[in-house]
Design a protein around this motif. Structure first.
Motif, PDB file in Angstrom:
ATOM      1  N   UNK A 106       0.840  -1.199   0.000  1.00  0.00           N
ATOM      2  CA  UNK A 106       0.000   0.000   0.000  1.00  0.00           C
ATOM      3  C   UNK A 106       0.874   1.247   0.000  1.00  0.00           C
ATOM      4  N   UNK A 107       0.251   2.381  -0.256  1.00  0.00           N
ATOM      5  CA  UNK A 107       0.960   3.658  -0.304  1.00  0.00           C
ATOM      6  C   UNK A 107       1.883   3.802   0.903  1.00  0.00           C
ATOM      7  N   UNK A 108       3.132   4.135   0.626  1.00  0.00           N
ATOM      8  CA  UNK A 108       4.161   4.289   1.650  1.00  0.00           C
ATOM      9  C   UNK A 108       5.045   3.066   1.804  1.00  0.00           C
ATOM     10  N   UNK A 109       4.592   1.896   1.316  1.00  0.00           N
ATOM     11  CA  UNK A 109       5.399   0.672   1.377  1.00  0.00           C
ATOM     12  C   UNK A 109       6.401   0.655   0.227  1.00  0.00           C
ATOM     13  N   UNK A 110       7.410  -0.194   0.355  1.00  0.00           N
ATOM     14  CA  UNK A 110       8.360  -0.427  -0.729  1.00  0.00           C
ATOM     15  C   UNK A 110       8.615  -1.924  -0.841  1.00  0.00           C
ATOM     16  N   UNK A 111       8.891  -2.374  -2.052  1.00  0.00           N
ATOM     17  CA  UNK A 111       9.123  -3.786  -2.344  1.00  0.00           C
ATOM     18  C   UNK A 111      10.466  -3.902  -3.046  1.00  0.00           C
ATOM     19  N   UNK A 112      11.406  -4.617  -2.429  1.00  0.00           N
ATOM     20  CA  UNK A 112      12.742  -4.821  -2.979  1.00  0.00           C
ATOM     21  C   UNK A 112      12.812  -6.204  -3.604  1.00  0.00           C
ATOM     22  N   UNK A 113      13.083  -6.236  -4.912  1.00  0.00           N
ATOM     23  CA  UNK A 113      13.099  -7.485  -5.670  1.00  0.00           C
ATOM     24  C   UNK A 113      14.497  -7.738  -6.219  1.00  0.00           C
ATOM     25  N   UNK A 114      15.162  -8.788  -5.724  1.00  0.00           N
ATOM     26  CA  UNK A 114      16.456  -9.109  -6.317  1.00  0.00           C
ATOM     27  C   UNK A 114      16.272  -9.573  -7.762  1.00  0.00           C
ATOM     28  N   UNK A 115      17.282  -9.396  -8.571  1.00  0.00           N
ATOM     29  CA  UNK A 115      17.211  -9.813  -9.972  1.00  0.00           C
ATOM     30  C   UNK A 115      16.724 -11.251 -10.058  1.00  0.00           C
ATOM     31  N   UNK A 116      15.841 -11.498 -11.029  1.00  0.00           N
ATOM     32  CA  UNK A 116      15.298 -12.841 -11.243  1.00  0.00           C
ATOM     33  C   UNK A 116      13.983 -13.100 -10.555  1.00  0.00           C
ATOM     34  N   UNK A 117      13.542 -12.187  -9.679  1.00  0.00           N
ATOM     35  CA  UNK A 117      12.315 -12.402  -8.916  1.00  0.00           C
ATOM     36  C   UNK A 117      11.096 -12.092  -9.774  1.00  0.00           C
ATOM     37  N   UNK A 118      10.263 -13.104  -9.985  1.00  0.00           N
ATOM     38  CA  UNK A 118       9.037 -12.905 -10.743  1.00  0.00           C
ATOM     39  C   UNK A 118       8.073 -12.017  -9.979  1.00  0.00           C
ATOM     40  N   UNK A 119       7.319 -11.208 -10.717  1.00  0.00           N
ATOM     41  CA  UNK A 119       6.283 -10.379 -10.102  1.00  0.00           C
ATOM     42  C   UNK A 119       5.210 -10.044 -11.130  1.00  0.00           C
ATOM     43  N   UNK A 120       3.986  -9.857 -10.607  1.00  0.00           N
ATOM     44  CA  UNK A 120       2.817  -9.628 -11.454  1.00  0.00           C
ATOM     45  C   UNK A 120       1.730  -8.970 -10.611  1.00  0.00           C
ATOM     46  N   UNK A 121       1.129  -7.920 -11.130  1.00  0.00           N
ATOM     47  CA  UNK A 121       0.011  -7.273 -10.454  1.00  0.00           C
ATOM     48  C   UNK A 121      -1.213  -8.180 -10.549  1.00  0.00           C
ATOM     49  N   UNK A 122      -1.758  -8.568  -9.391  1.00  0.00           N
ATOM     50  CA  UNK A 122      -2.940  -9.415  -9.379  1.00  0.00           C
ATOM     51  C   UNK A 122      -4.217  -8.593  -9.299  1.00  0.00           C
ATOM     52  N   UNK A 123      -4.267  -7.632  -8.382  1.00  0.00           N
ATOM     53  CA  UNK A 123      -5.428  -6.762  -8.235  1.00  0.00           C
ATOM     54  C   UNK A 123      -4.971  -5.479  -7.545  1.00  0.00           C
ATOM     55  N   UNK A 124      -5.804  -4.440  -7.656  1.00  0.00           N
ATOM     56  CA  UNK A 124      -5.430  -3.179  -7.034  1.00  0.00           C
ATOM     57  C   UNK A 124      -6.673  -2.391  -6.660  1.00  0.00           C
ATOM     58  N   UNK A 125      -6.460  -1.400  -5.767  1.00  0.00           N
ATOM     59  CA  UNK A 125      -7.502  -0.463  -5.360  1.00  0.00           C
ATOM     60  C   UNK A 125      -6.995   0.948  -5.590  1.00  0.00           C
ATOM     61  N   UNK A 126      -7.938   1.820  -5.906  1.00  0.00           N
ATOM     62  CA  UNK A 126      -7.641   3.219  -6.224  1.00  0.00           C
ATOM     63  C   UNK A 126      -6.752   3.289  -7.449  1.00  0.00           C
ATOM     64  N   UNK A 127      -5.970   4.300  -7.541  1.00  0.00           N
ATOM     65  CA  UNK A 127      -5.085   4.516  -8.693  1.00  0.00           C
ATOM     66  C   UNK A 127      -3.691   4.033  -8.302  1.00  0.00           C
ATOM     67  N   UNK A 128      -3.513   2.711  -8.254  1.00  0.00           N
ATOM     68  CA  UNK A 128      -2.248   2.120  -7.797  1.00  0.00           C
ATOM     69  C   UNK A 128      -1.086   2.553  -8.689  1.00  0.00           C
ATOM     70  N   UNK A 129      -0.055   3.119  -8.050  1.00  0.00           N
ATOM     71  CA  UNK A 129       1.132   3.579  -8.769  1.00  0.00           C
ATOM     72  C   UNK A 129       2.371   3.352  -7.918  1.00  0.00           C
ATOM     73  N   UNK A 130       3.492   3.126  -8.596  1.00  0.00           N
ATOM     74  CA  UNK A 130       4.778   2.958  -7.932  1.00  0.00           C
ATOM     75  C   UNK A 130       5.833   3.823  -8.615  1.00  0.00           C
ATOM     76  N   UNK A 131       6.917   4.056  -7.893  1.00  0.00           N
ATOM     77  CA  UNK A 131       8.150   4.619  -8.438  1.00  0.00           C
ATOM     78  C   UNK A 131       9.148   3.466  -8.410  1.00  0.00           C
TER      79      UNK A 131
END
Length: 181
Positions: A106-131
């Protein structure tokens, strides 16, 4: 503590969880480096989260390269580690490839993904955005199929960033990643 005129990062208030992922089908994940979720890396009510994450990432040598959402298809990056700072909304993200682990960010969280880590948006609420930020000197790619042995070896040789993207010299990247080296 990291400060700018409107935003403050305080490591004492940030909680994180770290977990390992095994290779899964065509997704290599990372055999030595854990995924890290930072809860409330920045206060979601602190104003312009996009600018705050960009400043924080830049300060810690993980310059941001784009703002948007997360792709809604399974993929990974073989040429760069990635940090995603959530700037609006919330989402459920599958990490680890098809059938992987579902995490909520959620807003304010961060997700650190080492190279090779699979990821996919499953569902979201509001206008989900990341930097998205990447270690200096690393350029991201998008992979949707298994790596060849030479590509796997190159991914495993990627240099470890010297600083945690959220907490500089003291965060979980330093604790978990640099001790894995």
């Amino acid at each position: 503590m990291f400060n700018d005129s409107k935003h403050a990062f305080d490591a004492a208030k940030t909680e994180y969880e770290a977990f390992m992922l095994d290779p899964h089908d065509w997704v290599p994940n990372n055999r030595t480096l854990p995924v890290v979720i930072y809860r409330r890396a920045l206060s979601p009510k602190s104003g312009n989260l996009a600018a705050a994450f960009e400043i924080l990432f830049e300060h810690n040598a993980w310059p941001s390269q784009w703002r948007n959402s997360i792709f809604d298809y399974h993929h990974f990056h073989a040429t760069a580690h990635e940090v995603l700072g959530v700037i609006d909304g919330s989402a459920q993200v599958i990490v680890g490839g098809p059938g992987g682990r579902v995490v909520t960010i959620a807003a304010g969280d961060a997700l650190l993904l080492p190279a090779g880590t699979g990821h996919c948006l499953q569902s979201f609420e509001r206008h989900f955005q990341v930097v998205a930020g990447y270690p200096e000197g690393q350029q991201w790619d998008i992979r949707r199929e298994a790596l060849h042995p030479e590509e796997q070896a190159a991914m495993e040789r990627l240099p470890f960033p010297a600083l945690d993207p959220i907490d500089g010299k003291h965060g979980p990247l330093v604790e978990y990643w640099l001790h894995a080296a």
